[in-house]
Design a protein around this motif. Sequence first.
Motif, mmCIF file in Angstrom:
data_model
loop_
_atom_site.group_PDB
_atom_site.id
_atom_site.type_symbol
_atom_site.label_atom_id
_atom_site.label_comp_id
_atom_site.label_asym_id
_atom_site.label_seq_id
_atom_site.Cartn_x
_atom_site.Cartn_y
_atom_site.Cartn_z
ATOM 1 N N ARG A 397 13.539 8.485 -7.770
ATOM 2 C CA ARG A 397 13.209 9.761 -7.139
ATOM 3 C C ARG A 397 11.704 9.960 -7.022
ATOM 4 N N LEU A 398 10.956 9.387 -7.968
ATOM 5 C CA LEU A 398 9.502 9.532 -7.938
ATOM 6 C C LEU A 398 8.852 8.620 -6.891
ATOM 7 N N LYS A 399 9.508 7.512 -6.534
ATOM 8 C CA LYS A 399 8.872 6.487 -5.696
ATOM 9 C C LYS A 399 8.232 7.029 -4.417
ATOM 10 N N PRO A 400 8.932 7.806 -3.591
ATOM 11 C CA PRO A 400 8.276 8.276 -2.361
ATOM 12 C C PRO A 400 7.070 9.180 -2.638
ATOM 13 N N ILE A 401 7.119 9.920 -3.710
ATOM 14 C CA ILE A 401 5.988 10.787 -4.071
ATOM 15 C C ILE A 401 4.815 9.929 -4.541
ATOM 16 N N TRP A 402 5.119 8.913 -5.336
ATOM 17 C CA TRP A 402 4.057 8.022 -5.848
ATOM 18 C C TRP A 402 3.434 7.222 -4.700
ATOM 19 N N ASP A 403 4.261 6.803 -3.754
ATOM 20 C CA ASP A 403 3.731 6.105 -2.578
ATOM 21 C C ASP A 403 2.793 7.014 -1.791
ATOM 22 N N THR A 404 3.187 8.270 -1.633
ATOM 23 C CA THR A 404 2.341 9.228 -0.912
ATOM 24 C C THR A 404 1.047 9.488 -1.674
ATOM 25 N N LEU A 405 1.137 9.488 -3.006
ATOM 26 C CA LEU A 405 -0.075 9.645 -3.813
ATOM 27 C C LEU A 405 -1.039 8.488 -3.551
ATOM 28 N N GLY A 406 -0.500 7.272 -3.471
ATOM 29 C CA GLY A 406 -1.332 6.122 -3.160
ATOM 30 C C GLY A 406 -1.988 6.250 -1.807
ATOM 31 N N GLU A 407 -1.228 6.726 -0.823
ATOM 32 C CA GLU A 407 -1.781 6.917 0.515
ATOM 33 C C GLU A 407 -2.865 7.987 0.527
ATOM 34 N N HIS A 408 -2.683 9.000 -0.313
ATOM 35 C CA HIS A 408 -3.664 10.089 -0.372
ATOM 36 C C HIS A 408 -5.044 9.572 -0.791
ATOM 37 N N TYR A 409 -5.045 8.580 -1.689
ATOM 38 C CA TYR A 409 -6.322 8.046 -2.191
ATOM 39 C C TYR A 409 -6.662 6.685 -1.583
ATOM 40 N N ALA A 410 -5.966 6.318 -0.495
ATOM 41 C CA ALA A 410 -6.194 5.002 0.112
ATOM 42 C C ALA A 410 -7.631 4.828 0.579
ATOM 43 N N ALA A 411 -8.255 5.902 1.042
ATOM 44 C CA ALA A 411 -9.623 5.803 1.551
ATOM 45 C C ALA A 411 -10.644 5.543 0.452
ATOM 46 N N VAL A 412 -10.259 5.800 -0.797
ATOM 47 C CA VAL A 412 -11.192 5.587 -1.923
ATOM 48 C C VAL A 412 -10.603 4.594 -2.920
ATOM 49 N N LYS A 413 -9.750 3.688 -2.448
ATOM 50 C CA LYS A 413 -9.092 2.770 -3.383
ATOM 51 C C LYS A 413 -10.056 1.758 -3.995
ATOM 52 N N ASP A 414 -11.310 1.712 -3.473
ATOM 53 C CA ASP A 414 -12.322 0.892 -4.133
ATOM 54 C C ASP A 414 -12.815 1.564 -5.409
ATOM 55 N N ARG A 415 -12.447 2.849 -5.587
ATOM 56 C CA ARG A 415 -12.859 3.606 -6.780
ATOM 57 C C ARG A 415 -11.675 4.107 -7.606
ATOM 58 N N VAL A 416 -10.559 4.371 -6.933
ATOM 59 C CA VAL A 416 -9.365 4.916 -7.601
ATOM 60 C C VAL A 416 -8.170 4.035 -7.257
ATOM 61 N N ILE A 417 -7.530 3.488 -8.286
ATOM 62 C CA ILE A 417 -6.348 2.645 -8.090
ATOM 63 C C ILE A 417 -5.111 3.420 -8.520
ATOM 64 N N ILE A 418 -4.192 3.591 -7.596
ATOM 65 C CA ILE A 418 -2.868 4.128 -7.921
ATOM 66 C C ILE A 418 -1.955 2.912 -8.041
ATOM 67 N N ALA A 419 -1.404 2.700 -9.237
ATOM 68 C CA ALA A 419 -0.674 1.456 -9.506
ATOM 69 C C ALA A 419 0.704 1.736 -10.075
ATOM 70 N N LYS A 420 1.528 0.694 -10.045
ATOM 71 C CA LYS A 420 2.855 0.761 -10.660
ATOM 72 C C LYS A 420 3.139 -0.587 -11.298
ATOM 73 N N ILE A 421 3.942 -0.572 -12.383
ATOM 74 C CA ILE A 421 4.320 -1.815 -13.040
ATOM 75 C C ILE A 421 5.752 -1.689 -13.550
ATOM 76 N N ASP A 422 6.551 -2.710 -13.283
ATOM 77 C CA ASP A 422 7.932 -2.760 -13.756
ATOM 78 C C ASP A 422 7.892 -3.125 -15.240
ATOM 79 N N ALA A 423 7.950 -2.114 -16.101
ATOM 80 C CA ALA A 423 7.710 -2.321 -17.527
ATOM 81 C C ALA A 423 8.701 -3.274 -18.193
#
Length: 501
Positions: A397-423
């Motif tokens: 349920r979180l995935k589409p929101i987390w993807d959108t969060l990544g897109e929100h900061y895509a322009a500054v991804k050289d400074r902010v990394i939105i990441a995910k890991i299959d624990a």
Amino acid sequence: MRLSTLLTSASSLFLATLVLAEGPSDVIDLTPANFKSVVSSEKLILVEFFAPWCGHCKALAPHYEEAATALKEKDVKLAKVNCVDEPDLCQAHGVQGYPTLKVFRDGEPADYTGPRKTDGIISYMIKQSLPAVSEVTVANFDEFKKADKIVAIAYLSSPSDAPAAEFQATAEKHRDDYLFGQSTDSALIEAAGLSAPTIVLYRAFDDPVSVYPYPALSATVEEIENWIKELSVPTLAEVNAENYMVYAQSGKPLAYLFLDPTSENKDEEIERVRVVALEHKAKINFVWIDAIKFGDHAKALNLVEATWPSFVIQDLEKQLKYPLEQTTELTADAIKEWVESFVAGTLQATLKSQAIPESQDEAVYNLVGKEFDQVVFQDDKDVFVEFYASWCGHCKRLKPIWDTLGEHYAAVKDRVIIAKIDAPENDLPPSVPFRVAGFPTLKFKPAGTKDWIDYDGDRSLESLIAFVDEHAKNSLEAPAKNESTPPQPPIEFHEQTHDEL
């Protein structure tokens, strides 16, 4: 009334009730009409709140019935509430999952924290029915010392002598865990070859009798409980769902021997490990485990091949795994060398990791264990990580929101990394100061630090953005569209290499 009329060992009761007698159940059915009158009238009663469709409830049912029959002669009653038929009654008692078991003492509830097999339920409820410390005499000594797997008896000249108060306090604190007795019977003390004050631990495994090795006169609660705790774990025993928490709560690493219990060499394989366990049990707990039944657990400990016997050490605190190479012949010498290397701190943990992705085309960085340190601990990057499991509904349920969060900061991804890991598919390296216990877990690592900040807000996009904006050290201002930005060379990550184990 003599203790012998109140107490029979759990093992004897269990053997007497292996086959349920035909006829009406000894478990009392409770409804709103009789709940208060039945529960309040009993000094002690165990109540199960269950749902008929619940698989765990179905598994518990025969054990609960057997325990009810065995405990009936001890005047300890067991009861149950069907939460499908009586939802309001279950809600009134704070039931949130099934089965929920509660011990009522004079009508006052407390959570049941004991096992869910017949003999465990019997043992737990017998301890609940007795005073925290029972009086032991020559007449009941033989019966009492065998009444549970771990029995502690304080031998005193008088009930007021030290360490009576500390022993009593220890018993009150651990009455759910162990059985405690006290004796001022001079004939018993003399017959046992002891002198008061002395504390003795009687066990149903390993050395059956252990005498407190320090001056008992000055023993404190902490010292007594630590001594009992140390001796409460067998040198080498089978581990399963019923006793795993004994090892998990001990604070020691756990060494597993995975074996096929039907193997004709089973006893020989166990003895090889026992020799090593006797030498190192002060620092490591040792167990053997059914590799056929718990094959998935073997995989979780990075034993990738279904080859038995196999040996692995797990640092429970750091969740690091040290499997002995499965192509190595599992001799006593090989096991000893592996354990000694672990104790010396020279072993390197085996980290499970997915392959490093060939490309990172999404707004959310797909992180894996092999490159965790290189990506996350870049000093000039703010990093927000979702630790997820592919099977987790909340994560989906979180995935589409987390993807959108990544897109929100895509322009500054050289400074902010939105990441995910299959624990579950990627072990965290020793550099990470936490372990993931639930999914999804969200953690933020600000630039210029190795510290982590837990995210515990709601999972809306607005709240996640506000959290990043608050904690990020870097500027979040996107480059102007007409601003010429020189191309950045790609960051190269190299797979960490490990010595072969």
